[in-house]
Design an enzyme around this catalytic site. Structure first.
Site, PDB file in Angstrom:
ATOM      1  N   ASP A  42      50.850  44.366  35.797  1.00 52.02           N
ATOM      2  CA  ASP A  42      50.793  43.232  34.864  1.00 52.02           C
ATOM      3  C   ASP A  42      51.774  42.159  35.316  1.00 52.02           C
ATOM      4  OD1 ASP A  42      50.641  45.966  33.069  1.00 52.02           O
ATOM      5  OD2 ASP A  42      49.200  44.434  32.428  1.00 52.02           O
ATOM      6  N   ASP A 184      41.339  45.568  28.256  1.00 48.44           N
ATOM      7  CA  ASP A 184      42.777  45.739  28.419  1.00 48.44           C
ATOM      8  C   ASP A 184      43.478  45.264  27.143  1.00 48.44           C
ATOM      9  OD1 ASP A 184      45.155  44.347  30.846  1.00 48.44           O
ATOM     10  OD2 ASP A 184      45.412  45.727  29.165  1.00 48.44           O
TER      11      ASP A 184
END
Ligand code: DX5
Length: 233
Positions: A42, A184
């Site tokens: 991320d 997600d």
């Protein structure tokens, strides 16, 4: 990548946000041992999203500790600037946000020219139509089920019609065997079935993996079994 014989393969991809970064190598090795299919990094720039995480050097430091594919989720305003560095760090897939790219078509083509596979992400408020003209350039569409920036947020169930819409777009374009649909944010035992039933075949989980009292391996296998049972192509 989807399996042309039996439809898209269900994959579990951990977000690295919850790991202990003081022992990153051990953490990614433990995720591989627990049976995850790839690792999602991320990347956050503190501008496109409020949070700030890491760059390519951190990802590169983990590369030798696992054989799993790496994907970089670039939650950044200028993905073109460092795309080559994320590929050099060991990411075989780069995910850019449609909202961050003035010239999304060019950015996706640039990623492919680097030898990586290109993917595009949609924030909750962004319509599926935003990617209608770039489906031929991507190997995956990521539908965010939280507003990006932090782990541990609540799943936004109202994204399920959009997941279904994107799955329908992929199938209508005849790309069901080539283009994955990833979700997600807030994915866990109580939410993964809804996302898979809507058409998601790659499911990113962060906090849910580390919350399972029976450990990582149980969390991964439990999530995969639930998603496989629920998946709708
Ligand atoms: C949010 C991140 C997500 C998040 C997932 O900006 O992109 O990957 O870390 O974490 P959980 O599964 O805890 O929502």
């Amino acid at each position: 990548m989807p399996d042309p014989t039996s439809g898209p393969r269900i994959e579990i991809a951990p977000s690295v946000l919850p790991v202990d970064f003081s022992k990153l190598g051990e953490e990614v090795a433990a995720l591989e041992a627990a049976g995850v299919d790839r690792i999602q990094w991320d990347v956050m720039d503190g501008q496109f999203v409020p949070n700030l995480t890491f760059g390519p050097s951190v990802i590169a430091s983990a590369r030798r500790h696992t054989s799993l594919p790496f994907e970089a989720h670039l939650m950044v305003y200028t993905p073109d600037v460092m795309a080559a560095e994320y590929v050099a760090a060991g990411c075989s897939r780069l995910i850019v946000h449609a909202e961050a790219c003035t010239h999304l078509h060019r950015t996706l083509a640039n990623i492919a020219s680097l030898g990586a596979t290109a993917s595009v992400a949609l924030n909750p408020a962004t319509p599926a139509s935003a990617i209608a003209h770039v489906l031929d350039l991507v190997d995956m569409v990521l539908v965010m089920t939280v507003n990006p920036g932090f782990g541990g947020q609540a799943y936004i169930g109202t994204m399920e019609p959009k997941i279904r819409e994107v799955r329908d777009m992929i199938e209508r374009a005849g790309l069901g065997d080539r283009v994955d649909l990833e979700v997600d944010g807030g994915i866990g035992p109580a939410t993964i079935a809804g996302a898979a039933a809507a058409g998601a075949n790659i499911l990113v989980a962060g906090s849910a993996l580390f919350r399972d009292p029976e450990g990582l391996s149980h969390a991964v296998s439990d999530l995969r079994a639930t998603a496989t049972a629920a998946f709708r192509r």
